[in-house]
Structure formats: C-alpha cells, structure tokens
Design an enzyme around this catalytic site. Structure first.
Site, PDB file in Angstrom:
ATOM      1  N   HIS A  59       0.843  -1.263  -0.283  1.00  0.00           N
ATOM      2  CA  HIS A  59       0.057   0.080  -0.177  1.00  0.00           C
ATOM      3  C   HIS A  59       0.744   1.258  -0.174  1.00  0.00           C
ATOM      4  O   HIS A  59       1.805   1.385   0.794  1.00  0.00           O
ATOM      5  CB  HIS A  59      -1.031   0.080   0.995  1.00  0.00           C
ATOM      6  CG  HIS A  59      -0.630  -0.005   2.410  1.00  0.00           C
ATOM      7  ND1 HIS A  59      -0.389   1.466   3.141  1.00  0.00           N
ATOM      8  CD2 HIS A  59      -0.277  -0.969   3.379  1.00  0.00           C
ATOM      9  CE1 HIS A  59       0.073   1.141   4.407  1.00  0.00           C
ATOM     10  NE2 HIS A  59       0.154  -0.188   4.512  1.00  0.00           N
ATOM     11  N   ASP A 171       5.865   1.923   6.964  1.00  0.00           N
ATOM     12  CA  ASP A 171       4.483   1.169   6.754  1.00  0.00           C
ATOM     13  C   ASP A 171       3.719   1.963   5.789  1.00  0.00           C
ATOM     14  O   ASP A 171       3.293   2.941   6.178  1.00  0.00           O
ATOM     15  CB  ASP A 171       3.793   1.145   8.123  1.00  0.00           C
ATOM     16  CG  ASP A 171       2.251   0.723   7.840  1.00  0.00           C
ATOM     17  OD1 ASP A 171       2.093   0.254   6.814  1.00  0.00           O
ATOM     18  OD2 ASP A 171       1.690   0.590   8.996  1.00  0.00           O
ATOM     19  N   GLU A 200      -5.269   1.888   2.405  1.00  0.00           N
ATOM     20  CA  GLU A 200      -5.229   0.734   3.243  1.00  0.00           C
ATOM     21  C   GLU A 200      -5.625   1.085   4.351  1.00  0.00           C
ATOM     22  O   GLU A 200      -5.988   0.446   5.278  1.00  0.00           O
ATOM     23  CB  GLU A 200      -4.029  -0.033   3.062  1.00  0.00           C
ATOM     24  CG  GLU A 200      -3.644  -1.315   3.719  1.00  0.00           C
ATOM     25  CD  GLU A 200      -3.185  -1.339   4.968  1.00  0.00           C
ATOM     26  OE1 GLU A 200      -3.304  -2.442   5.658  1.00  0.00           O
ATOM     27  OE2 GLU A 200      -2.858  -0.156   5.856  1.00  0.00           O
ATOM     28  N   ASP A 223       3.794  -5.926   3.697  1.00  0.00           N
ATOM     29  CA  ASP A 223       3.508  -4.831   4.557  1.00  0.00           C
ATOM     30  C   ASP A 223       4.307  -4.847   5.654  1.00  0.00           C
ATOM     31  O   ASP A 223       5.474  -5.648   5.541  1.00  0.00           O
ATOM     32  CB  ASP A 223       2.015  -4.964   5.072  1.00  0.00           C
ATOM     33  CG  ASP A 223       1.573  -3.733   5.461  1.00  0.00           C
ATOM     34  OD1 ASP A 223       2.345  -3.022   5.908  1.00  0.00           O
ATOM     35  OD2 ASP A 223       0.156  -3.389   5.150  1.00  0.00           O
ATOM     36  N   HIS A 318       3.404   3.067  13.108  1.00  0.00           N
ATOM     37  CA  HIS A 318       2.569   3.986  13.410  1.00  0.00           C
ATOM     38  C   HIS A 318       2.934   5.298  14.225  1.00  0.00           C
ATOM     39  O   HIS A 318       2.381   6.041  14.974  1.00  0.00           O
ATOM     40  CB  HIS A 318       1.014   3.810  13.706  1.00  0.00           C
ATOM     41  CG  HIS A 318       0.357   3.008  12.658  1.00  0.00           C
ATOM     42  ND1 HIS A 318      -1.086   3.130  12.460  1.00  0.00           N
ATOM     43  CD2 HIS A 318       0.823   2.383  11.448  1.00  0.00           C
ATOM     44  CE1 HIS A 318      -1.437   2.466  11.424  1.00  0.00           C
ATOM     45  NE2 HIS A 318      -0.214   2.048  10.776  1.00  0.00           N
TER      46      HIS A 318
HETATM   47 ZN   LIG Z   1       0.528  -1.247   6.509  1.00  0.00          ZN
END
Ligand SMILES: [Zn+2]
Length: 347
Positions: A59, A171, A200, A223, A318
């Site tokens: 993604h 990510d 995503e 991923d 994240h």
């Molecule tokens: Zn991801």
C-alpha cells in the site's frame, strides 16, 4: 537506499497518494510490460505471462492528518487519517500540502510553564493541538490551504547503526520498495500483477477494489508488522524481531478475536515456507494481534482468493520514526523474486 529514501519521504496520506504514486510509476517505467491506474488511484504493474495470476500488493498510503478548521488567526485544527496515536503528534513539524504551495508548520500546544499541575500529568489529546504556520487565514487560502487539505509529518529517512534505518511511513513504503525492486529484477514464470494500493490505512479500500478488478488465483500482500524486541514489550506479547527475516503471516486481525483479519491459506503459508527454505532466507512465522493488511480484503474478493502476507518486522509502527533492518528488506526482495519465479503446483 536512495530509492527507499525517496519513497519514504514522498507524501501520500490515504486518499491523497498522488505524490508517492507518481514516483512509483516513473520508477517502474521500462521494467514491466504495462502500467495502469484505476479510478480509485490504485496502480497496476504487469509482468510475466504464466497461466496463474498472482496479485502482489503494497500500500502506498500512509497515516497522517487533514485540515478540519482554520481560525481567524490562521491556526489550523486537524483530524487524523488512519491510526495516528495522539502522543506522537506534539511538537512535530508538518507539511501542509496546499494546492499551490507546500507550507511547513508545527504542532503546538500550551507550554509546560503555564500548565496546571494536573495538566502536566495528562496526555494532550489531538483535539487540544493545533498547527502554527505563521500565516494568516487569508494567506493560507492564497496557497490553496483550506478544509480538507492533507498534512504529512516532516521527517527524513536516516540510517542508524548496525544495518538499521529509521523513517516516516516505512508502513508501507518498505513494502512498495520491495515490490519495485522485485519487479525490476525478476523473470516471472507467472502472470504477476503488482498492485500499489491506496487507502489501506482507512479500511483496505484500495485492495478491496483492485482484487475485484484483477481476479487473481493467489493474493499476497507485502506490509510491515510489529517487532517487539525493545524495552516495555514482553517477548510473548510481540515475539517478532527485526533482523531475523521477513514474517510469513499465519493469522492476524483484531486483538480480542482476530476478527476482520486474515487466516492465511495454509497452502500459501507452506509454499512461502518452502520457498524461503529453498532460497536460504531466514524467516519468522507470525500470529499478529491488533491489525491486518490488504491480504484480508483480497481473500474475500469474488469467490474467495487464497491469500497470504509477507511482513517486514518494524519497531514503533504508526509513530513517525519507524525502525527496520536493511537485511530484512533484502530478504524480502529475494523472497518476492522467488515467488514470482516459482511454478505453482498446489492450485
Ligand atoms: Zn501497512
């Protein structure tokens, strides 16, 4: 490294992936048979002509922010796009992607000196934060900044010691990088349709649409996944370690039930394990709670698509400083090339 740096620093908050998608399209030029884009913004790259179609996704989108309100003095309030933790936002430098100009800003809040005793102990939530650009509301408008303008965190990719790198949006720019490099180097015996998906982070939307379009025999997502090999996380909580090779995902999904995730097709898992063994690639198996990938959407497409996922172990997912190992990236590329170049006998 140069390519990884370029794609890690490119902007592409979910729904606004054009910054990163332009780079990917250019990068693949001349290495694949055909490049297409659908109405949703997914990018498709075709290579090879075997009888089985393998869809491999990474993604393009990243978590970020979006302008929600601008007050009379020009201070910007924002909403979050994707799973952005509040505690990593404060004092970040951001880039606001105005229609006519990119503007730097900083996420501000009350200084510690004037915080009350209780306030000092509390987590500042994002709705108490704001962005200061130095511009007035009128000046912001002139640059094409208003409600709905996307915002990324400003962060360069840098190398740490011992083969580690740290960057924003690893990510899933790590996945994009692996997929680009594999497409460049592989001589596929299968029909490979690589899909660089959009949206995503806000519910696997690009993968949902593109897997319907592609109608593959097999779906594989590339991923990143949680590496827990650092303080404050126990080994049983997150056993994956960076540097120990890509993770072949067996299952993932919501924390309490693995709902909404992927129970990888066992034939695919076995195939990936065999491939890794054959190629001498170190790998880890993963059962991962608290999130999922594009593979969860692909598996449910049409009459059901046997699907799997290969994830790169990443610390501090994240946040805007995601750490991973260059060795794991190289192993990931090798594994994806192997997958493109191996005959499928189990379907
Ligand atoms: Zn991801």
């Amino acid at each position: 490294m140069e390519l990884l740096k370029k794609i890690s620093e490119a902007p592409g908050v979910s729904g606004f992936e054009y910054g990163i998608s332009e780079i990917i399209k250019k990068e693949l030029q001349g290495f694949v048979n055909k490049i297409e884009e659908d109405r949703f913004g997914n990018i498709y790259a075709y290579k090879g002509n075997g009888e089985k179609t393998i869809m491999i996704t990474a993604h393009m989108d990243e978590i970020g922010l979006i302008v929600k309100h601008i007050d009379d003095r020009g201070f910007i309030r924002f909403a979050k796009i994707g799973g952005v933790p509040d505690h990593v936002l404060l004092s970040q430098r951001v880039i606001i992607h105005g229609k006519y100009k990119k503007i730097y800003g900083v996420i501000g809040c009350k200084a510690i000196h004037i915080m009350k005793e209780e306030e000092r102990k509390q987590l500042v939530t994002y709705d108490k934060m704001f962005i200061d650009t130095g511009l007035s509301k009128e000046q912001l408008e002139k640059y094409g900044i208003g409600i709905g303008t996307p915002i990324t965190i400003e962060r360069d990719l840098v190398e740490l010691e011992n083969d580690l790198i740290v960057g924003r949006a690893m990510d899933d720019r790590a996945g994009c990088y692996i997929l680009i490099e594999a497409l460049k180097k592989a001589n596929p015996v299968n029909k490979i349709i690589a899909v660089f998906t959009v949206q995503e982070e806000v519910g696997l939307r690009g993968a949902t649409i593109s897997s319907y379009n592609v109608k593959p025999d097999i779906g594989i997502a590339i991923d990143t996944t949680i590496a827990g090999d650092h303080p404050e996380v126990s080994e049983s909580e997150a056993p994956v370690k960076i540097g120990n090779g890509p993770v072949i995902v067996v299952a993932d999904g919501r924390r309490e039930s693995l709902g909404g995730g992927l129970l990888a097709n066992s034939l695919i898992v076995n195939w990936l394990i065999e491939l890794a063994n054959k190629l001498g690639i170190k790998y880890q198996l993963g059962v991962l709670e608290g999130g999922t990938t594009d593979a969860a959407a692909i598996q449910l497409s049409r009459g059901g698509i046997p699907s799997g996922c290969i994830s790169i172990p990443t610390r501090y997912l994240h946040t805007f400083s995601e750490v991973l190992s260059k060795r794991d990236l190289e192993s990931g590329i090798k594994l994806i090339i192997g997958l493109m170049e191996s005959k499928i006998s189990f379907l």
